[in-house]
Design an enzyme around this catalytic site. Structure first.
Site, PDB file in Angstrom:
ATOM      1  CB  CYS A   2       3.586  17.473   6.482  1.00 26.92           C
ATOM      2  SG  CYS A   2       3.428  17.208   8.242  1.00 26.92           S
ATOM      3  NE  ARG A  27       5.927  14.559   1.747  1.00 25.41           N
ATOM      4  CZ  ARG A  27       7.158  14.082   1.900  1.00 25.41           C
ATOM      5  NH1 ARG A  27       7.595  13.134   1.089  1.00 25.41           N
ATOM      6  NH2 ARG A  27       7.944  14.496   2.862  1.00 25.41           N
ATOM      7  CD1 TRP A  74       2.917  11.377  10.236  1.00 28.96           C
ATOM      8  CD2 TRP A  74       1.174  10.582   9.121  1.00 28.96           C
ATOM      9  NE1 TRP A  74       2.746  10.098  10.624  1.00 28.96           N
ATOM     10  CE2 TRP A  74       1.679   9.574   9.971  1.00 28.96           C
ATOM     11  CE3 TRP A  74       0.075  10.279   8.343  1.00 28.96           C
ATOM     12  CZ2 TRP A  74       1.116   8.301  10.047  1.00 28.96           C
ATOM     13  CZ3 TRP A  74      -0.487   9.018   8.425  1.00 28.96           C
ATOM     14  CH2 TRP A  74       0.027   8.053   9.264  1.00 28.96           C
ATOM     15  CG  ASN A 100       7.671  17.390   5.988  1.00 25.90           C
ATOM     16  OD1 ASN A 100       7.250  16.771   6.965  1.00 25.90           O
ATOM     17  ND2 ASN A 100       8.334  16.808   5.010  1.00 25.90           N
ATOM     18  N   GLY A 101       8.479  18.476   9.157  1.00 31.11           N
ATOM     19  CA  GLY A 101       9.631  18.118   9.988  1.00 31.11           C
ATOM     20  C   GLY A 101       9.285  18.274  11.460  1.00 31.11           C
ATOM     21  CD  GLU A 482       6.531  -8.577  10.507  1.00 26.13           C
ATOM     22  OE1 GLU A 482       5.619  -9.038  11.215  1.00 26.13           O
ATOM     23  OE2 GLU A 482       6.313  -7.778   9.581  1.00 26.13           O
ATOM     24  CE  LYS A 486       5.112  -7.351   6.253  1.00 25.83           C
ATOM     25  NZ  LYS A 486       4.688  -7.444   7.597  1.00 25.83           N
ATOM     26  CD  GLU A 489       1.163  -8.787   5.535  1.00 28.66           C
ATOM     27  OE1 GLU A 489       0.016  -8.350   5.674  1.00 28.66           O
ATOM     28  OE2 GLU A 489       2.107  -8.409   6.229  1.00 28.66           O
ATOM     29  CG  HIS A 505       9.864 -31.365  20.650  1.00 32.92           C
ATOM     30  ND1 HIS A 505      10.192 -32.398  21.508  1.00 32.92           N
ATOM     31  CD2 HIS A 505      10.804 -30.400  20.866  1.00 32.92           C
ATOM     32  CE1 HIS A 505      11.253 -32.068  22.235  1.00 32.92           C
ATOM     33  NE2 HIS A 505      11.643 -30.860  21.869  1.00 32.92           N
ATOM     34  CE  LYS A 604      -0.421   0.226   6.714  1.00 34.82           C
ATOM     35  NZ  LYS A 604       0.713  -0.714   6.824  1.00 34.82           N
TER      36      LYS A 604
HETATM   37  C1  AGP Z   1       1.093  -6.399   8.828  1.00 36.75           C
HETATM   38  O1  AGP Z   1       1.880  -6.412   7.654  1.00 36.75           O
HETATM   39  C2  AGP Z   1      -0.384  -6.436   8.526  1.00 36.75           C
HETATM   40  N1  AGP Z   1      -0.774  -5.386   7.668  1.00 36.75           N
HETATM   41  C3  AGP Z   1      -1.233  -6.551   9.776  1.00 36.75           C
HETATM   42  O2  AGP Z   1      -0.863  -7.739  10.433  1.00 36.75           O
HETATM   43  C4  AGP Z   1      -1.097  -5.402  10.792  1.00 36.75           C
HETATM   44  O3  AGP Z   1       0.178  -5.433  11.386  1.00 36.75           O
HETATM   45  C5  AGP Z   1      -2.157  -5.594  11.884  1.00 36.75           C
HETATM   46  O4  AGP Z   1      -3.427  -5.518  11.280  1.00 36.75           O
HETATM   47  C6  AGP Z   1      -2.061  -4.558  13.013  1.00 36.75           C
HETATM   48  O5  AGP Z   1      -2.282  -3.282  12.484  1.00 36.75           O
HETATM   49  P1  AGP Z   1      -1.968  -2.020  13.443  1.00 36.75           P
HETATM   50  O6  AGP Z   1      -0.513  -2.044  13.750  1.00 36.75           O
HETATM   51  O7  AGP Z   1      -2.383  -0.818  12.646  1.00 36.75           O
HETATM   52  O8  AGP Z   1      -2.783  -2.178  14.694  1.00 36.75           O
END
Ligand code: AGP
Length: 609
Positions: A2, A27, A74, A100-101, A482, A486, A489, A505, A604
């Site tokens: 927070c 935050r 938060w 905060n905590g 993963e 990364k 994207e 294969h 996001k």
């Molecule tokens: C991950 O780096 C991306 N921003 C995206 O794949 C994300 O993980 C996905 O949209 C799921 O989001 P969420 O965890 O908020 O459900």
């Protein structure tokens, strides 16, 4: 986490508090509030929702005064609501605090205070602090705060004002950050430097268990017994924009470096050192429930899905329950075979992803029990699931998920261990070695982060590549997925993750001179096979960057470069293996001039299908 601000001086406090909270919104932003002292009383205004809500209400009904505290939340305990917002106050409203905590022992304290006649209005852990200070107050606010601190366990940065002592603002720091801004005839507190940077660049950086007593004339710093402490003034050299990122150039880099703290926060009050249980307070599954479960479905999107694939390995290996993993947008349309004996786990950082929500609702419609793993308290998945586990990673601002992913992996290991214990499927030696290894992950993650410069140099060497393969076996394949996401994207470089044993294969046809291949080789039992896969791609001209456990030096005979991670149990390596891949993606994206925190075409939280 927070955001906290506080002001004592001769100016109107409210605008200063709001401006400070605005700079701390990264935050936490599910609710916000202020408490201001004026003409003998503390006035509180606090509301669920973004800071804009508080600001507009204050415009309608301003509160005057030149002593105040503010908070942007938060949520961790108690979902976002007006009553759960901070400041929290004592019963008579004469003491107001912002926190905060996490107060780990808030339940026993709450029970004792109720026994002493105190009435609670909120579901927060914080409210116990307000009543506790009130309980110990006998005319000396600082003494009452010291008595209160002795009884608190957990992490707490606190800002405290009292209508009985309007000439002071008291602040405390333990585990959660708090700084003191030193002005002329005015002084400030804040969770982070950006909040007060427009007013002063001179600050005290409080250490754990230190108390700051601010007046209009100056600041006294005390230790937890009340003895004076001498402190150096820290001169801030950052500008405001940089400071919001804590001095980092991007939120993504800041959040990668927050991973040790995020992992510790997620472990707090769940892996208790005094006993060998794992406390997942909002997952209420017992042996009878579990004996009826013949399969677990893990459903998520993107990075969260990749965490789910790791979860599959952990749950199957430890709890011996079959697990299916699905991308949410596929799961909901394949008419999954579910009934009242089904257990579905949804993972979502934001808790608002449309595909994941729809998948969860489809599962519930078919009678399944749903566990949600999410980073946002009060998010939609947290309200609609039957059981819940929060990853307390704090707000993740960068579009590319990093600290949320590693805390999701931690959540998977805790859930897998818990289910194994409930089923009685795990031998005590493995159980305790898993616990010990989990405890060490935050410090080991820090060790990997210390290789950042080495990885930055590596990424700049390869910044012009046009395709990258990530290969691995078992859990390494899950992490390869993963690492590939990364890179794609944020750097826009084409990449693919592949099961190393499957390359021959077909896909190995794509490997040619200079193709960059990240080969993950952290699974002891598959190490030899992983090394032979490196030889396969090397023989076709690939450049191989290997990720392996410290000590496995023979990998250097095959790979062009090796990034070592600290030794841990095979099942727990993903938390560490992913960090070099996160860093590589970040630095190569920066080298290519990409907008790292806001990559093109992405959001996001994907709240549309
Ligand atoms: C991950 O780096 C991306 N921003 C995206 O794949 C994300 O993980 C996905 O949209 C799921 O989001 P969420 O965890 O908020 O459900």
């Amino acid at each position: 986490m927070c955001g906290i601000v506080g002001y004592i001086g001769s100016k109107d406090a409210t605008p200063i508090l709001i401006e400070g909270l605005r700079r701390l919104e990264y935050r936490g932003y599910d609710s916000a509030g202020v408490a201001v002292y004026n003409e003998g009383r503390v006035q509180v205004k606090k509301y669920k929702g973004r800071l804009d809500v508080l600001e507009s209400r204050l415009r309608e009904n301003p509160i005057l005064g030149n002593l105040g505290i503010g908070h942007t939340r938060w949520a961790t305990h108690g979902e976002p609501s007006d009553v759960n917002s901070h400041p929290q106050t004592s019963s008579g409203g004469d003491i107001a605090i912002v926190h905060n905590g996490i107060i780990e022992n808030f339940m026993p304290l709450r029970e004792w205070l109720c026994y002493e006649g105190y009435e609670f209005r909120s579901d927060t852990d914080t409210e116990v602090v307000a009543h506790l200070i009130d309980h110990f107050y006998e005319g000396d606010l600082v003494k009452a705060v010291i008595e209160c601190m002795k009884r608190l366990k957990g992490s707490f940065a606190l800002g405290i004002i009292s209508s009985d002592e309007p000439d002071k603002l008291v602040a405390v720091r333990k585990d959660s950050p708090l700084i003191v801004g030193i002005g002329s005839g005015e002084n400030f507190i804040a969770s982070d430097i950006p909040a007060i940077l427009n007013h002063t660049k001179r600050v005290y950086l409080l250490n754990d268990m230190e108390i700051a007593v601010l007046s209009r004339e100056g600041v006294k710093i005390l230790d937890h017994n009340g003895a004076p402490v001498q402190k150096e003034v820290f001169e801030v050299t950052w500008d405001v924009a940089a400071a919001e990122k804590g001095g980092y150039p991007h939120f993504m880099l800041k959040e990668m470096f927050e991973q040790p703290t995020a992992l510790r926060q997620t472990l707090k009050s769940r892996l208790i050192s005094e006993n060998d249980d794992i406390i997942l307070d909002m997952i209420r599954i017992n042996k009878e429930d579990l004996d009826r479960v013949d399969k677990i479905n893990i459903v998520a999107c993107g990075t969260a899905y990749h965490a789910g694939v790791v979860g599959k390995h952990l749950i199957e290996r430890l709890a011996r329950i079959p697990v299916e993993t699905d991308i949410a947008s596929e799961f909901r349309y394949r008419d999954p075979i579910l009934d009242k004996n089904s257990l579905v786990m949804v993972i979502s950082q934001s808790g608002e992803t449309a595909d994941t929500l729809a998948a969860m609702r489809e599962a519930k419609r078919k009678g399944a029990r749903v566990i949600a793993v999410t980073n946002v308290v009060g998010s939609t998945v947290s309200r609609e699931a039957d059981d819940l586990l929060y990853t307390w990673a704090g707000p993740e601002i960068a579009v590319a998920s990093t600290k949320a992913y590693t805390t999701q992996l931690l959540a998977m290991s805790l859930i897998a261990l818990k289910l194994a214990r409930i089923k009685g499927e795990i031998d005590e030696e493995l159980y305790s070695s898993m616990r010990e290894a989990i405890y060490r992950l935050p410090e080991q993650a820090q060790q990997v982060l210390e290789k950042a410069e080495e990885i930055k140099a590596l990424s700049e060497e390869y910044k012009d590549v046009d395709k990258v393969f990530f290969i691995g076996r078992s859990l390494d394949h899950a992490v390869a997925m993963e690492g590939s996401l990364k890179l794609k994207e944020i750097s826009y470089i084409f990449s693919e993750a592949y099961a190393a044993g499957e390359l021959k294969h077909g896909t190995i046809a794509l490997v040619e001179d200079g193709t960059l291949v990240f080969a993950l080789a952290t699974q002891d039992r598959l190490f030899e096979k992983s090394v032979s896969n490196m030889k396969e791609v090397k023989a076709r001209g690939a450049h191989v960057i290997a990720v392996a456990k410290e000590g496995n030096r023979e990998v250097e005979k095959v790979a062009d470069r090796v990034i070592y991670i600290p030794d841990t149990l095979d099942l727990l390596t993903p938390v560490l293996t992913v960090i070099p891949l996160q860093l590589f993606a970040y630095y190569i994206a920066v080298a290519r001039g990409c907008d790292v925190d806001k990559p093109r075409n992405l959001a996001k939280s994907v709240t549309v299908e």
